[in-house]
Design a protein around this motif. Structure first.
Motif, PDB file in Angstrom:
ATOM      1  N   VAL A   1      74.697  12.778 -29.814  1.00 48.13           N
ATOM      2  CA  VAL A   1      74.735  11.340 -30.068  1.00 48.13           C
ATOM      3  C   VAL A   1      75.874  10.665 -29.318  1.00 48.13           C
ATOM      4  N   GLY A   2      76.551  11.434 -28.461  1.00 50.30           N
ATOM      5  CA  GLY A   2      77.532  10.836 -27.571  1.00 50.30           C
ATOM      6  C   GLY A   2      78.903  10.635 -28.159  1.00 50.30           C
ATOM      7  N   LEU A   3      79.260  11.442 -29.159  1.00 48.16           N
ATOM      8  CA  LEU A   3      80.625  11.332 -29.683  1.00 48.16           C
ATOM      9  C   LEU A   3      81.542  12.212 -28.849  1.00 48.16           C
ATOM     10  N   SER A   4      82.692  11.657 -28.477  1.00 49.47           N
ATOM     11  CA  SER A   4      83.651  12.467 -27.741  1.00 49.47           C
ATOM     12  C   SER A   4      84.319  13.439 -28.715  1.00 49.47           C
ATOM     13  N   GLU A   5      84.769  14.564 -28.207  1.00 49.46           N
ATOM     14  CA  GLU A   5      85.458  15.582 -28.995  1.00 49.46           C
ATOM     15  C   GLU A   5      84.753  15.899 -30.310  1.00 49.46           C
ATOM     16  N   PRO A   6      83.505  16.351 -30.242  1.00 44.71           N
ATOM     17  CA  PRO A   6      82.750  16.599 -31.478  1.00 44.71           C
ATOM     18  C   PRO A   6      83.445  17.579 -32.436  1.00 44.71           C
ATOM     19  N   GLY A  23      55.186  10.843 -31.491  1.00 46.88           N
ATOM     20  CA  GLY A  23      55.868  10.509 -30.255  1.00 46.88           C
ATOM     21  C   GLY A  23      55.924   9.044 -29.915  1.00 46.88           C
ATOM     22  N   GLU A  24      55.631   8.161 -30.854  1.00 43.48           N
ATOM     23  CA  GLU A  24      55.729   6.743 -30.538  1.00 43.48           C
ATOM     24  C   GLU A  24      56.875   6.088 -31.322  1.00 43.48           C
ATOM     25  N   ILE A  25      57.286   4.923 -30.819  1.00 47.85           N
ATOM     26  CA  ILE A  25      58.236   4.120 -31.572  1.00 47.85           C
ATOM     27  C   ILE A  25      57.470   2.913 -32.089  1.00 47.85           C
ATOM     28  N   LEU A  26      57.378   2.823 -33.407  1.00 44.33           N
ATOM     29  CA  LEU A  26      56.654   1.716 -34.021  1.00 44.33           C
ATOM     30  C   LEU A  26      57.673   0.706 -34.523  1.00 44.33           C
ATOM     31  N   GLN A  50      64.801   9.980 -28.895  1.00 46.64           N
ATOM     32  CA  GLN A  50      63.370  10.051 -29.198  1.00 46.64           C
ATOM     33  C   GLN A  50      62.631  10.694 -28.021  1.00 46.64           C
ATOM     34  N   ARG A  51      63.035  10.351 -26.808  1.00 42.78           N
ATOM     35  CA  ARG A  51      62.372  10.931 -25.633  1.00 42.78           C
ATOM     36  C   ARG A  51      62.659  12.417 -25.524  1.00 42.78           C
ATOM     37  N   GLN A  52      63.925  12.794 -25.803  1.00 36.33           N
ATOM     38  CA  GLN A  52      64.301  14.210 -25.738  1.00 36.33           C
ATOM     39  C   GLN A  52      63.567  15.037 -26.776  1.00 36.33           C
ATOM     40  N   MET A  53      63.533  14.523 -28.012  1.00 34.31           N
ATOM     41  CA  MET A  53      63.052  15.338 -29.120  1.00 34.31           C
ATOM     42  C   MET A  53      61.569  15.140 -29.381  1.00 34.31           C
TER      43      MET A  53
END
Lengths: 240, 371
Positions: B164-169, B59-62, B226-229
């Motif tokens: 990941v925020g793509l429109s019209e996946p 759960g960390e970002i290194l 990262q926070r979500q998953m």
């Protein structure tokens, strides 16, 4: 000239009464038959060997394949034809030396015809695959957990197909129309050997006619190659 | 999906995945010890990574920082076992959830890659196969690692493209990479890297090839996901600003070694190693006086074939002492997570204790006459 545009290539001056169209219609199928077998054989040998060399790059197998392919692609066709003829026909008496009477008689001409194209295809396939395998997306595919063979056959081969098809086009045209040397050595009654005879007899209408036919054929094959590009690569579109 | 996906049967997959240990939050997920990477060259082998050791906690970002050629990417490529063919991991262990990746057979490693361990590369323009649609490149990953096929796999893919925020996946699935912009492609790549829910995501300078506005968006995306998953992220960058905003802990690499490690606060406010100080000094700030020029670190990153005998940074170091040119410094523990590999710590009489005995590797001594 207007006759040419109507598809009439004139008449032969030496073999009187025969039209050039008729001569091509007689001789071309013979050349095309041998040529077709030869080109299929070249693909079946050349492309898999290229894949093997790329997959096992740097190993003994790669070196053997690379050496053989440079040897055969630089060997002149007439030399190979004569050596094959002498070894298998005159010396071993294993295979017929002339004409196209049985299936055995196809073996030597096909071997002589396909050696060059097969080795060219091997080299192109190897080079194209190695180029694709060194690209970034191959690394990302590995990072996704894809196996080497999967990457090779599904992704790399399709990406390598463009240079392979590009070389294959003119090779096919050249072989199908009839190789004059091979046809002369093995006494095959094809268009290539007939054209040589016409040149020595100065049968100008036939020379011109077959040249036009040969050119048209190459243009047609190149058109097919361009269409195939579109099937391989979505970035190349035929419309628009 | 003819090849590959059938190479590894579902049983092999699950047996290995089941053998992976569960790791509690805050505990090390990845423990790298004494990692050594050697280049095999015609003129003789030499090391490029010298006994690197670090942990990645759950759960960390290194963050991993350093100039180009310091071994950041190589270290992480070694962890993923994606080193170029002339490079080899010649020493150390890479313990990932109780499995030593350095000794895992290649076939098992393929199961790990893209599944539980994922990596995103620098250049999104070249990381996707140009001849297959975005969808097919996502689906092959999902079908390889998750036991999902057809419509079910497609739903997962569309879901991640949306995340990941793509429109019209749905529409993106059937588009080819050349129809997407660089930022969109990097989102697709992140979606591919995350779609099998990996515990560890390694990002190798994912924003370097993007323009600045897109960079910020991709950084936000990495952090939000990262926070979500709740997975761990290793973020390689040479941008100190990015590291400061994104990471929990940082390791600073130089010359194939870790020179300083610690929390973001340790690195930015209690900077100890002169190299880290140098990196911070050449970072532009908005607040400071404008007339003040940025201070670059003089000199160049050493050639790994001609590593100096002592500390790799000694030739460029403003505080270089006699001992620095003779012996590689050990790592001094500065309390908490903070540690620094510099003789200055000893000279200053830091209360910290020695973490490692000085490792003077063979090749260093061999190269000594050149130094």
């Amino acid at each position: 000239m207007s006759a040419l545009l109507h598809g009439d290539l004139g008449t032969s001056i030496v073999s009187s009464g025969y039209s050039v169209n008729q001569i091509i219609a007689d001789k071309f199928p013979v050349s095309a038959q041998v040529g077709l077998i030869a080109i299929v054989f070249s693909c079946l040998v050349g492309i898999p060997l290229g894949i093997l060399a790329a997959y096992k790059r740097g190993t003994a197998a790669d070196r053997v394949v690379t050496t053989l392919s440079s040897l055969f692609s630089s060997l002149p066709g007439f030399l190979l034809a004569v050596v094959l003829l002498y070894a298998f026909g005159m010396w071993l008496h294993a295979l017929p030396t002339s004409g196209l009477k049985s299936w055995q008689s196809y073996i030597l001409p096909v071997a002589a015809l396909s050696a060059g194209p097969a080795s060219v295809l091997t080299r192109i396939t190897r080079a194209a695959l190695l180029d694709v395998l060194s690209q970034d997306f191959t690394r990302f595919l590995k990072a996704k957990g894809m196996g080497t063979r999967y990457i090779l056959f599904k992704h790399a081969l399709r990406n390598a197909a463009i240079p392979i098809v590009t070389t294959l086009g003119p090779l096919t045209a050249g072989i199908l129309v009839g190789n004059l040397v091979v046809e002369t050595v093995f006494s095959i009654p094809g268009l290539g050997s007939y054209m040589v005879r016409c040149v020595s007899q100065r049968d100008y209408p036939v020379i011109m006619g077959t040249t036009i036919f040969y050119t048209t054929f190459i243009v047609a094959i190149l058109l097919v190659v361009d269409i195939v590009y579109g099937l391989i690569d979505p970035r190349i579109k035929l419309d628009e | 999906m003819a090849f590959g996906s059938k190479q590894t049967t579902a049983e092999v997959d699950t047996a290995l995945v089941r053998s992976l240990q569960k790791v509690e939050a805050g505990q090390p997920l990845l423990q790298v010890r004494d990692l050594t990477v050697t280049v095999h060259a015609r003129k003789g082998d030499y090391d490029v990574i010298h006994g690197v050791g670090f942990d990645v906690r759950t759960g960390e970002i290194l963050g991993v920082v350093g100039e180009s050629g310091c071994g950041k990417s190589l270290t992480m490529s070694a962890v993923m076992r994606l080193l170029p063919s002339n490079l080899e991991t010649t020493g150390g262990t890479i313990a990932y959830r109780g499995v030593d990746l350095a000794r895992l057979p290649e076939r098992d490693m393929e199961v790990m890659r893209g599944g539980d361990l994922s990596m995103v590369f620098q250049d999104p323009m070249t990381a996707l196969d140009p001849l297959y649609t975005v969808g097919s490149q996502m689906l092959e990953t999902i079908e390889r690692h998750l036991d999902k096929h057809g419509q079910e796999a497609r739903e997962v893919a569309v879901d991640y493209l949306r995340r990941v925020g793509l429109s019209e996946p749905e529409k993106r699935m059937d588009q080819y990479p050349f129809e997407l912009s660089g930022g969109m492609r990097q989102r697709v790549i992140i979606a591919i890297a995350l779609c099998c829910n990996p515990s560890l995501l390694i990002c190798d300078e994912p924003t370097t090839a993007l323009d600045v506005t897109i960079q910020a968006k991709v950084l936000d995306l990495v952090r939000d996901l990262q926070r979500q998953m709740g997975n761990s992220v290793v973020f390689i960058s040479h941008n100190m600003g990015v590291i400061a905003t994104l990471c929990d802990r940082v390791i600073v690499m130089y010359g194939g070694r870790i020179v300083e490690r610690g929390t973001v606060d340790d690195i930015f406010y209690r900077t100890t190693h002169p190299y880290t100080t140098g990196l911070l000094a050449c970072m532009p700030t908005l607040e400071g006086p404008r007339e003040e020029p940025l201070v670059p670190i003089p000199g160049m990153v050493p050639d790994p074939r001609k590593m100096p005998l002592g500390c790799p940074f000694a030739p460029r170091c403003p505080h270089c002492m006699k001992v620095c040119r003779q012996q590689v410094p050990p790592e001094f523990d500065l309390g908490g997570d903070h540690a620094c590999t510099c003789w200055l710590c000893a000279a200053r009489g830091t209360s910290g204790k020695l973490l490692q005995t000085p490792a003077v590797a063979g090749p260093l001594q061999k190269e000594a006459p050149h130094a």
